[in-house]
Enzyme design. Structure first.
Site, PDB file in Angstrom:
ATOM      1  N   SER A 180       0.955  -1.130   0.198  1.00  0.00           N
ATOM      2  CA  SER A 180       0.060  -0.015  -0.035  1.00  0.00           C
ATOM      3  C   SER A 180       0.954   1.224   0.041  1.00  0.00           C
ATOM      4  O   SER A 180       1.630   1.230  -0.935  1.00  0.00           O
ATOM      5  CB  SER A 180      -0.913  -0.032   1.037  1.00  0.00           C
ATOM      6  OG  SER A 180      -2.066   1.087   1.429  1.00  0.00           O
ATOM      7  N   THR A 181       0.734   2.224   1.037  1.00  0.00           N
ATOM      8  CA  THR A 181       1.463   3.444   1.221  1.00  0.00           C
ATOM      9  C   THR A 181       3.087   3.105   0.761  1.00  0.00           C
ATOM     10  O   THR A 181       3.543   2.327   1.843  1.00  0.00           O
ATOM     11  CB  THR A 181       1.269   4.160   2.300  1.00  0.00           C
ATOM     12  OG1 THR A 181      -0.314   4.371   2.526  1.00  0.00           O
ATOM     13  CG2 THR A 181       1.789   5.615   2.284  1.00  0.00           C
ATOM     14  N   HIS A 206      -2.397  -0.806  -3.367  1.00  0.00           N
ATOM     15  CA  HIS A 206      -3.623  -0.160  -3.421  1.00  0.00           C
ATOM     16  C   HIS A 206      -3.355   1.257  -4.014  1.00  0.00           C
ATOM     17  O   HIS A 206      -2.414   1.941  -3.756  1.00  0.00           O
ATOM     18  CB  HIS A 206      -3.747   0.423  -1.652  1.00  0.00           C
ATOM     19  CG  HIS A 206      -3.939  -0.758  -0.722  1.00  0.00           C
ATOM     20  ND1 HIS A 206      -3.833  -0.781   0.427  1.00  0.00           N
ATOM     21  CD2 HIS A 206      -4.619  -2.062  -1.204  1.00  0.00           C
ATOM     22  CE1 HIS A 206      -4.262  -1.810   0.827  1.00  0.00           C
ATOM     23  NE2 HIS A 206      -4.910  -2.786   0.064  1.00  0.00           N
ATOM     24  N   MET A 300      -0.223   1.362   5.385  1.00  0.00           N
ATOM     25  CA  MET A 300      -0.778   1.457   6.567  1.00  0.00           C
ATOM     26  C   MET A 300      -1.903   0.436   6.601  1.00  0.00           C
ATOM     27  O   MET A 300      -2.339  -0.046   6.028  1.00  0.00           O
ATOM     28  CB  MET A 300      -1.456   3.005   6.398  1.00  0.00           C
ATOM     29  CG  MET A 300      -2.223   3.309   7.670  1.00  0.00           C
ATOM     30  SD  MET A 300      -3.176   4.824   7.284  1.00  0.00           S
ATOM     31  CE  MET A 300      -4.013   4.927   8.919  1.00  0.00           C
ATOM     32  N   ASP A 303      -4.473  -4.683   6.272  1.00  0.00           N
ATOM     33  CA  ASP A 303      -4.748  -5.486   5.137  1.00  0.00           C
ATOM     34  C   ASP A 303      -3.628  -6.429   4.527  1.00  0.00           C
ATOM     35  O   ASP A 303      -2.649  -5.879   4.610  1.00  0.00           O
ATOM     36  CB  ASP A 303      -5.517  -4.570   3.887  1.00  0.00           C
ATOM     37  CG  ASP A 303      -5.986  -5.295   2.700  1.00  0.00           C
ATOM     38  OD1 ASP A 303      -6.412  -6.196   3.034  1.00  0.00           O
ATOM     39  OD2 ASP A 303      -5.729  -4.842   1.522  1.00  0.00           O
TER      40      ASP A 303
END
Length: 360
Positions: A180-181, A206, A300, A303
């Site tokens: 993600s991030t 993401h 973050m 997930d």
């Protein structure tokens, strides 16, 4: 200013977008909007008076475009920046350049639509900004927050839990990666380090809808492996990487005989995301078992943490990125805390560990 709140500066040349963004962010008690600027020149005055924790930055603006401002900011005063864009395919390349230049994430500008989708968009904007506040940017320490996250759906909303070990007889290994991030640049480093005959890989990163195709195309130009945005029914093959399409659907691993393919289906947000790493990992646990390798990287939230544990329990090899090299040590941290990771390694060695795990 209320102590402990995430201070956000909104930069956009549209007054209506500035007002809407500020209203959305103010709905979260953990966020304070300290200003809204129409261009980077005006924004510089805000920054001199009060340094924000996060900046949301438009791409196309008068007097100085967002990418130029971002590069100047990162060279002079590194701060977590979230790029804010309209859903325009032609702008994807510029936004990917922004991620390479140091932006930590991308969000789509709020727009009117179906009520459920609008509610999801508002939630994702706030979650992305909160994630950016925890990001390490050129050594900037991450903020710690103690608030409990709101309730969220698990992979149960899309797939039932694994019922036992998946059939193990097959000729190929498959690798599933979640990030993600900070993941776009981390994934680039991993995939560029892989040889052309690497095992088949499926990735959930993401990203908003429309940007995953540009991301895959960009990676395809720099990697020895073939990289493309996944489409329903695509076969998972050696030397190929499938990037889950962002925004509207989940991507799952399915099996037919000794071959794997991906299924791209509609479904609710899982762990606040769609596509969800948990959904991909659970599908790998159900359909690949010990023929899989699971890797969770910077991002973050949590997930993928539960799904990685399910993969491990199904016999897969599992790897987590370490804290020192993660832009946001959220997803890997949660997976490690659950005992889901066989190994915890720095970003620079993930490609080697992937190949080693897949060859066993």
């Amino acid at each position: 200013m209320t102590a402990g709140k995430i201070r956000v500066l909104v930069i956009d040349d549209s007054a209506s977008v500035r007002m809407t963004m500020a209203a959305i962010l103010k709905e979260d008690a953990e966020i304070e909007v300290i200003g809204a600027a129409s261009d980077p020149i005006s924004a510089a005055r805000y920054i001199r008076e009060q340094v924000p924790d996060v900046i949301t930055l438009d791409v196309e603006m008068p007097r100085m475009d967002g990418l130029t401002f971002l590069r100047k900011l990162m060279s002079q005063c590194p701060l977590p920046v979230v790029m804010c864009s309209s859903l325009v395919e032609e702008g994807s390349e510029t936004l990917l350049q922004a991620l390479e230049a140091g932006a930590v994430d991308i969000i789509l500008k709020p727009r009117m639509g179906v009520a459920d989708h609008l509610a999801e968009a508002r939630m994702m904007i706030r979650e992305t900004v909160k994630g950016a506040a925890k990001a390490r940017v050129s050594g900037r320490p991450a903020r710690t927050r103690s608030a409990e996250p709101e309730k969220k759906l698990t992979a149960d909303a899309v797939l039932p839990p694994p019922s036992g070990r998946a059939m193990s007889r097959t000729t190929e290994m498959v690798v599933c990666i979640g990030a993600s991030t900070g993941g776009t640049e981390a994934l680039r480093q991993v995939l560029e380090a892989l040889p052309a005959d690497s095992p088949g890989i499926v990735v959930v990163q993401h990203m908003p809808e429309s940007f995953t195709r540009a991301f895959a195309n960009r990676l395809n130009k720099s990697c020895a492996v073939d990289v493309k945005e996944a489409a329903h029914g695509d076969t998972v093959m050696r030397g190929h990487v499938l990037i889950a399409p962002g925004g509207l659907r989940h991507t799952m691993l399915e099996r037919q005989g000794a071959r794997y393919h991906v299924s791209v289906r509609e479904g609710p947000l899982v762990s606040r995301h769609r596509p969800s790493v948990d959904v991909l990992f659970r599908s790998a646990a159900r359909n690949a078992g010990s023929n899989a390798v699971g890797i969770i990287m910077t991002g973050m939230g949590d997930d993928g943490a539960r799904g990685l544990l399910e993969m491990k329990e199904a016999g897969a090899r599992t790897i987590a990125q370490d804290e020192a090299t993660s832009i946001v040590f959220g997803m890997p941290k949660e997976a490690i805390a659950r005992g889901a990771a066989d190994k915890v390694v720095p970003l620079g060695t993930i490609a080697r560990e992937l190949l080693h795990a897949a060859s066993r």
